[in-house]
Design an enzyme around this catalytic site. Structure first.
Site, PDB file in Angstrom:
ATOM      1  N   GLY A   1      48.338  44.733  35.451  1.00 25.19           N
ATOM      2  CA  GLY A   1      48.686  44.645  33.801  1.00 25.19           C
ATOM      3  C   GLY A   1      49.189  45.748  33.291  1.00 25.19           C
ATOM      4  NE  ARG A   2      47.335  45.108  27.982  1.00 23.37           N
ATOM      5  CZ  ARG A   2      47.181  43.898  27.478  1.00 23.37           C
ATOM      6  NH1 ARG A   2      48.064  43.325  26.435  1.00 23.37           N
ATOM      7  NH2 ARG A   2      45.789  43.666  27.660  1.00 23.37           N
ATOM      8  NE  ARG A  24      45.914  34.220  37.066  1.00 23.02           N
ATOM      9  CZ  ARG A  24      45.278  35.197  36.140  1.00 23.02           C
ATOM     10  NH1 ARG A  24      44.083  35.682  36.192  1.00 23.02           N
ATOM     11  NH2 ARG A  24      45.673  35.551  34.877  1.00 23.02           N
ATOM     12  NE  ARG A  70      33.921  44.966  31.944  1.00 23.51           N
ATOM     13  CZ  ARG A  70      34.438  45.592  31.114  1.00 23.51           C
ATOM     14  NH1 ARG A  70      35.185  46.967  31.686  1.00 23.51           N
ATOM     15  NH2 ARG A  70      34.891  45.590  29.709  1.00 23.51           N
ATOM     16  CD  GLU A 102      28.950  49.550  33.991  1.00 23.48           C
ATOM     17  OE1 GLU A 102      29.055  49.544  32.758  1.00 23.48           O
ATOM     18  OE2 GLU A 102      30.013  49.331  34.671  1.00 23.48           O
ATOM     19  CG  HIS A 125      31.840  51.567  31.959  1.00 25.48           C
ATOM     20  ND1 HIS A 125      31.581  50.357  31.865  1.00 25.48           N
ATOM     21  CD2 HIS A 125      33.220  51.277  31.402  1.00 25.48           C
ATOM     22  CE1 HIS A 125      32.313  49.641  31.672  1.00 25.48           C
ATOM     23  NE2 HIS A 125      33.477  50.398  31.243  1.00 25.48           N
ATOM     24  N   GLY A 146      35.834  55.221  31.516  1.00 29.67           N
ATOM     25  CA  GLY A 146      37.368  55.064  31.461  1.00 29.67           C
ATOM     26  C   GLY A 146      38.087  55.239  30.347  1.00 29.67           C
TER      27      GLY A 146
END
Ligand code: 8YV
Length: 316
Positions: free
Chosen positions: A153-154, A175, A232, A261, A279, A281
């Site tokens: 994705g982006r 997919r 995730r 987490e 976490h 990001g």
């Protein structure tokens, strides 16, 4: 005060988001966890939920809020939100895509390089005085190595653009193949891992990707392979990953997300060749401000009756 829209915060919100909400709305902070009676009293008036990317908003909570109109997530990931239940009630869901692409992609590259060249271990090596006793063991080269992206994705495409500058051949699994992309497509994570030196996870969380990266994928990645997860924790079978790291099935890992987490298994923390991050990001000041402004902007648009800025794809 009485005519301000009433909003339920379902998680501890960012200090960049919460003040905006408190100034504009009547904010109920996690009443559903702290004061069920107060929630029952406010429920008929609560028209919005404010959430983070890790928030859980199950159907049961949506059902307790008869006046709910919108769920605004300060995060690109919304796998904890029961979007189907929201849609059934005509409740809109918004998130904060794009503004964090650079940060998450930068961190993915940072974790790749840190895991390949063992940068955290190198820092410890100098500080501990080990260097006085000899050189560090040789590391693994990143430039020119094969990158396998699980998700394109982006953010996945932003990682690919960065990796191209390191001369890395790029392949992906998703997919469906993306005809507009020049990268090599693989139908599944296992076949991609078999042809990768770095396997980088950048898919959405949720049921559709749960434990997608399992023992078979890690076996295919192999003893020179490095796994990086900036998606995730749920996408990786964490127990299988720990076994693979302890047994040398794979060479190393760089992890920004975990199954439970902020709790990280001691066995994982005991592995010196694994790079761990809490976490982070999207955790730069500029990006979190942009996310907070976008999450607030969606609520402002909703209550002004204007078009939502970034509804989730399922609500477009
Ligand atoms: C943060 C994230 O965890 O955007 C996401 O989905 O995982 C991160 O941005 C958090 O959501 C920020 O509130």
């Amino acid at each position: 005060h009485l005519d301000k829209p009433e909003v339920l915060a379902v998680s501890k919100l960012s200090p960049l988001f919460k003040p905006q909400l408190e100034a504009a709305y009547m904010l109920h902070d996690r009443l559903h966890e702290t004061d069920p009676a107060a929630l029952a009293d406010a429920a008929p008036r609560i028209r919005a939920i404010a959430a983070s990317g890790e928030s859980k908003v199950p159907a049961a909570l949506i059902e307790r809020l008869p006046a709910l109109q919108i769920i605004s997530v300060m995060g690109v990931g919304y796998d904890g939100i029961d979007v189907a239940a929201a849609k059934e009630r005509g409740v809109m869901v918004t998130h904060t895509p794009n503004v964090l692409n650079d940060d998450v992609a930068d961190l993915a590259i940072g974790l790749m390089l840190s895991a390949a060249r063992q940068l955290p271990a190198a820092d410890r090596y100098v500080r501990s005085g080990d260097w006085q006793r000899g050189a560090m063991p040789l590391a693994r080269k990143m430039s020119g190595a094969r990158l396998g992206l699980v998700g394109i994705g982006r953010i996945g495409q932003a990682i690919a653009q960065r990796a191209a500058a390191f001369g890395m051949p790029i392949a992906y699994t998703a997919r469906t193949p993306r005809a507009e992309l020049s990268y090599r497509y693989f139908p599944d994570a296992r076949s991609l891992a078999a042809e990768s030196d770095f396997l980088v996870i950048i898919t959405p969380g949720g049921a559709g990707t749960r434990k997608m990266i399992d023992a078979a994928v890690l076996q295919a990645l192999g003893p020179k392979g490095i796994l990086v997860n900036v998606a995730r924790g749920s996408v990786v079978d964490e127990a299988a990953l720990i076994d693979a790291l302890e047994n040398g099935t794979i060479a190393g890992a760089g992890l920004d997300v975990f199954e439970n987490e902020p709790n990280v298994p001691e066995r994982l923390k005991a592995l010196p060749h694994v790079v761990l991050a809490p976490h982070i990001g999207s955790a730069t000041g500029q990006t979190r401000q942009a996310m907070a402004d976008l999450a607030f902007g969606n609520l402002r648009a909703h209550f002004a009756g204007t078009a939502l800025l970034t509804p989730v794809p399922e609500c477009q």
